[in-house]
Design an enzyme around this catalytic site. Structure first.
Site, short mmCIF file in Angstrom:
data_model
loop_
_atom_site.label_atom_id
_atom_site.label_comp_id
_atom_site.label_asym_id
_atom_site.label_seq_id
_atom_site.Cartn_x
_atom_site.Cartn_y
_atom_site.Cartn_z
N ARG A 38 0.85 -1.18 -0.04
CA ARG A 38 0.00 -0.04 0.08
C ARG A 38 1.04 1.16 0.14
NH1 ARG A 38 -5.06 -1.56 4.10
NH2 ARG A 38 -5.59 -3.47 2.78
N ARG A 52 2.30 1.71 10.45
CA ARG A 52 1.79 1.95 9.04
C ARG A 52 3.02 1.81 8.24
NH1 ARG A 52 -3.22 4.15 7.69
NH2 ARG A 52 -3.15 4.85 9.79
N GLU A 59 -6.33 -0.19 15.31
CA GLU A 59 -6.98 -1.08 14.40
C GLU A 59 -5.96 -2.23 13.98
OE1 GLU A 59 -8.39 -1.34 9.95
OE2 GLU A 59 -8.43 0.96 10.81
N SER A 97 -10.53 -5.85 10.35
CA SER A 97 -11.57 -5.10 9.76
C SER A 97 -12.65 -6.19 9.17
CB SER A 97 -11.53 -4.14 8.94
OG SER A 97 -12.52 -3.34 8.51
N ARG A 113 1.81 -5.49 11.97
CA ARG A 113 1.16 -4.74 12.81
C ARG A 113 0.87 -5.44 14.15
NH1 ARG A 113 -3.93 -0.64 11.30
NH2 ARG A 113 -2.14 0.13 9.95
#
Length: 425
Positions: free
Chosen positions: A261, A276, A350, A353, A391
């Site tokens: 990403r 991130r 987070e 999801s 993460r």
């Protein structure tokens, strides 16, 4: 993508969804454009009918040796063809504009999605476990990773630029262990595991709803119609593109893949450590089921529970957040995020999801099934992050650290770490 006929009948609902999701599109303009398309199509069909009638007349005139009248009608057919050519080109352009606008139309929003403008308005609906407390000054995951020689961010930046890293030694083992734990857990739950392509065609990203709005977040392969995937959701859903599938029982797919990403627009945001980054690995769940909101809701709770159970195996405190309207992506009908407690942030971050998409992806991807009457219907699709690493290493290292810097390994992970119970410095 939504059906244009449905959009025409529910303009207010669709415009409200666009406004709430912050997507700048006028549904009235789309409908006007579609009206123009329909008017042009009507004119084209009338002219084609007129041409067919005149062509029939020409044949009759020729049979009756009425050559002059046959020639007059041939001239009329020629003029009709010229008009048709012009109208068909105009129709093609208008239809193309309609299709382009449709790509920006968002999915509708579930009635139980909370109202809000950003992630600050997301609503906590469940909390499991208490934030970890320490009798000593805890270290963050970067310090712990360096102590254990398992994380090397400076060399990652030197090699590949910002938001890159190396995992070494025990870091690699832990990274692999959490992924294998998740894969084994999902396999036991009846998921079919797939090894998926990491490069996909542009069409696959449009079909799954990641393009056009997410294009700046993806990495393109230069001079090729290919992009690096940001999630294996894309190749998993695309596996059944343009197929009629059997959803007597929901299709349950899972894959582990490296993901890429760009993180455009996140400068200065969550820059510390592994939170991130541009490259990571993710175990993804995808469900394809019948066109039923009730079934989708059941599957939504199923995939969310799977992620919760994995976190509980990792012995990590977490909470579930209902994502509000303003934080909902274009493609999602409903979304819950799972946030795991990260001591160094003194906050939940987070890590997972879950999303329901109704038939939004299936319409673009043309994935259908036959109902009880034998009629083809569009499927519903859902997805969830079962685990994302590195993460997840943030809460794993930070919550399980001990005063001497050692890291306790949850029992469920120990078999994947050669029986180790603790990581010693």
């Amino acid at each position: 993508m939504l059906d244009i006929k449905w959009i025409r009948q529910h303009q207010d609902i669709v415009q409200t969804a666009a406004d709430q999701k912050g997507i700048a599109i006028s549904i009235a303009q789309l409908v006007d454009q579609d009206d123009q398309r329909l008017r042009l199509l009507q004119k084209i069909e009338q002219l084609r009918q007129e041409r067919n009638q005149k062509s029939e007349a020409i044949r009759a005139f020729i049979q009756n040796k009425s050559i002059e009248q046959a020639e007059q009608h041939k001239q009329l057919v020629k003029e009709i063809n010229q008009k048709l050519g012009s109208l068909e080109e105009e129709h093609r352009q208008v239809e193309q504009q309609c299709q382009q606008l449709l790509l920006y139309v968002p999915n509708i929003i579930s009635p139980d999605t909370p109202q809000g403008l950003s992630d600050k308005d997301n609503v906590e609906i469940k909390r499991q476990g208490m934030p970890t407390s320490f009798a000593f000054e805890p270290k963050d995951h970067v310090t712990l990773g360096e102590l254990h020689r398992m994380i090397d961010i400076p060399r990652g930046v030197k090699t590949a630029g910002s938001r890159n890293y190396y995992l070494t030694g025990k870091g690699v083992a832990l990274h692999r262990a959490v992924q294998q734990l998740a894969l084994d857990w999902l396999a036991d739950k009846g998921f079919t595991l797939l090894e998926v392509p990491l490069m996909v065609r542009t069409e696959a990203l449009y079909n799954t709803g990641y393009f056009p709005l997410g294009q700046e977040q993806a990495y393109k392969i230069e001079d090729e119609d290919k992009w690096l995937v940001g999630t294996s959701e894309v190749p998993l859903v695309s596996y059944y593109d343009n197929e009629i599938v059997d959803v007597t029982e929901p299709i349950k797919l899972a894959a582990v893949s490296t993901c890429f990403r760009n993180e455009v627009g996140s400068a200065g945001k969550d820059v510390h450590g592994l939170y991130r980054v541009h490259q990571f690995s993710k175990v993804e769940q995808v469900i394809i089921c019948e066109n039923s909101v009730d079934v989708s809701e059941q599957m939504f709770h199923h995939i969310t529970s799977n992620a919760e159970e994995i976190l509980e195996l990792l012995e990590l405190p977490y909470r579930i957040m209902a994502v509000c309207t303003g934080d909902l992506s274009q493609k999602n009908y409903k979304q819950w995020d799972i946030e795991t407690w990260m001591p160094s942030r003194q906050a939940y971050g987070e890590t997972h999801s879950s999303s329901i998409l109704l038939d939004f992806q299936a319409r673009r991807s043309n994935i259908k099934y036959r109902d009880a009457d034998g009629k083809t219907q569009l499927c519903h699709t859902l997805n969830n992050t079962a685990i994302a690493s590195p993460r997840i290493l943030i809460p794993l290292l930070e919550n399980h650290q001990e005063e001497d810097g050692a890291i306790r390994l949850p029992k469920a992970l120990q078999k994947y770490m050669n029986g180790l119970e603790r990581l010693e410095i």
